[in-house]
Motif scaffolding. Sequence first.
Motif, short mmCIF file in Angstrom:
data_model
loop_
_atom_site.label_atom_id
_atom_site.label_comp_id
_atom_site.label_asym_id
_atom_site.label_seq_id
_atom_site.Cartn_x
_atom_site.Cartn_y
_atom_site.Cartn_z
N LEU A 6 11.77 37.65 72.03
CA LEU A 6 11.22 36.75 71.03
C LEU A 6 12.12 35.54 70.84
CD1 LEU A 6 9.07 36.07 68.95
CD2 LEU A 6 10.26 37.56 67.31
N GLN A 7 13.43 35.75 70.79
CA GLN A 7 14.36 34.63 70.66
C GLN A 7 14.17 33.66 71.82
OE1 GLN A 7 17.98 36.90 70.62
NE2 GLN A 7 18.20 36.72 68.41
N LEU A 101 12.66 25.20 63.39
CA LEU A 101 12.38 26.63 63.20
C LEU A 101 11.04 26.84 62.50
CD1 LEU A 101 15.80 28.25 62.24
CD2 LEU A 101 14.45 28.64 64.29
N LYS A 102 10.76 26.03 61.49
CA LYS A 102 9.47 26.16 60.79
C LYS A 102 8.32 25.87 61.74
CE LYS A 102 10.91 25.44 56.07
NZ LYS A 102 11.04 24.56 54.92
N VAL A 143 13.17 43.02 64.07
CA VAL A 143 13.41 41.83 63.24
C VAL A 143 13.02 42.07 61.78
CG1 VAL A 143 12.85 39.37 62.99
CG2 VAL A 143 13.01 40.39 65.27
N ASP A 144 12.10 42.99 61.54
CA ASP A 144 11.52 43.24 60.22
C ASP A 144 12.51 43.97 59.31
OD1 ASP A 144 9.81 43.68 58.10
OD2 ASP A 144 8.78 45.36 59.07
N GLU A 145 13.21 43.21 58.49
CA GLU A 145 14.24 43.79 57.63
C GLU A 145 13.67 44.49 56.39
OE1 GLU A 145 17.33 41.00 56.75
OE2 GLU A 145 17.67 40.56 58.87
N ASN A 146 12.53 44.02 55.89
CA ASN A 146 12.00 44.62 54.66
C ASN A 146 11.00 45.74 54.93
OD1 ASN A 146 9.61 43.33 55.33
ND2 ASN A 146 9.64 41.90 53.62
N GLY A 147 10.72 46.02 56.20
CA GLY A 147 9.88 47.16 56.58
C GLY A 147 8.40 47.02 56.29
N ASP A 148 7.90 45.79 56.13
CA ASP A 148 6.48 45.62 55.84
C ASP A 148 5.61 45.53 57.09
OD1 ASP A 148 7.06 43.08 56.75
OD2 ASP A 148 6.30 42.03 54.98
N ASP A 154 12.05 34.16 56.59
CA ASP A 154 13.49 34.42 56.43
C ASP A 154 14.01 35.39 57.50
OD1 ASP A 154 13.68 32.72 54.28
OD2 ASP A 154 13.56 34.31 52.77
N GLU A 155 13.20 36.37 57.88
CA GLU A 155 13.60 37.33 58.92
C GLU A 155 13.64 36.62 60.28
OE1 GLU A 155 11.66 41.32 56.88
OE2 GLU A 155 10.40 40.01 58.09
N PHE A 156 12.67 35.75 60.52
CA PHE A 156 12.61 34.95 61.74
C PHE A 156 13.85 34.06 61.85
CE2 PHE A 156 11.13 31.04 63.89
CZ PHE A 156 10.53 31.55 65.03
N LYS A 157 14.18 33.40 60.75
CA LYS A 157 15.33 32.51 60.70
C LYS A 157 16.63 33.30 60.93
CE LYS A 157 17.35 29.21 57.48
NZ LYS A 157 17.17 28.57 56.18
N GLN A 158 16.74 34.47 60.34
CA GLN A 158 17.91 35.33 60.52
C GLN A 158 18.05 35.74 61.99
OE1 GLN A 158 20.41 36.19 58.65
NE2 GLN A 158 21.28 37.73 59.98
#
Length: 171
Positions: A6-7, A101-102, A143-148, A154-158
């Motif tokens: 993905l990166q 990035l956006k 990549v999904d830090e909040n598990g949704d 924000d996860e994409f940017k991280q």
Amino acid sequence: RVEQKLQHAVLTYIVGHLTSKEEEAQLSRTFKMLDANSDGKLSREELIDGYRKILGPEANVEEIVEQILSSVDADGNGFIDYTEFVIATINKRRLLSENKLKMAFELFDKDGSGTISADEIKAILGVGRDVDEKVWEDVIQQVDENGDGEIQYDEFKQMMSLFLKDQVRIS
């Protein structure tokens, strides 16, 4: 790592669509200078020759080139093609600006929901490929830090900021 696919796709998009003409021209000149046989890809030998010219005959260029190939050769074919070269050498801090990035995020967020789903990643990265559905879910999971189950901006940017920390520059 699945996350690297993905990166790499994000960087390929940004490089192909959002770099300045001056940056592109400089990178093209450098690539052509290193590509001694003009075949459109840099071999291990071409990189060694180029680095010897820059660093001198006593430098341990073989080790440097091996490190470059292992970190930059995304498709694992033993060569660095132009896209891989650009991604490795371009100023990543400028390349990965908030605005760019956006724009890249919006490319993946096809439905405009503000998140990227596995299906949206598949629609971009999976075109013409027979890939197990689990691969796309794995990309999200990495990549999904909040598990949704989706990637927020924000996860994409991280994820992309981690890419900045992981890369070796060859310029």
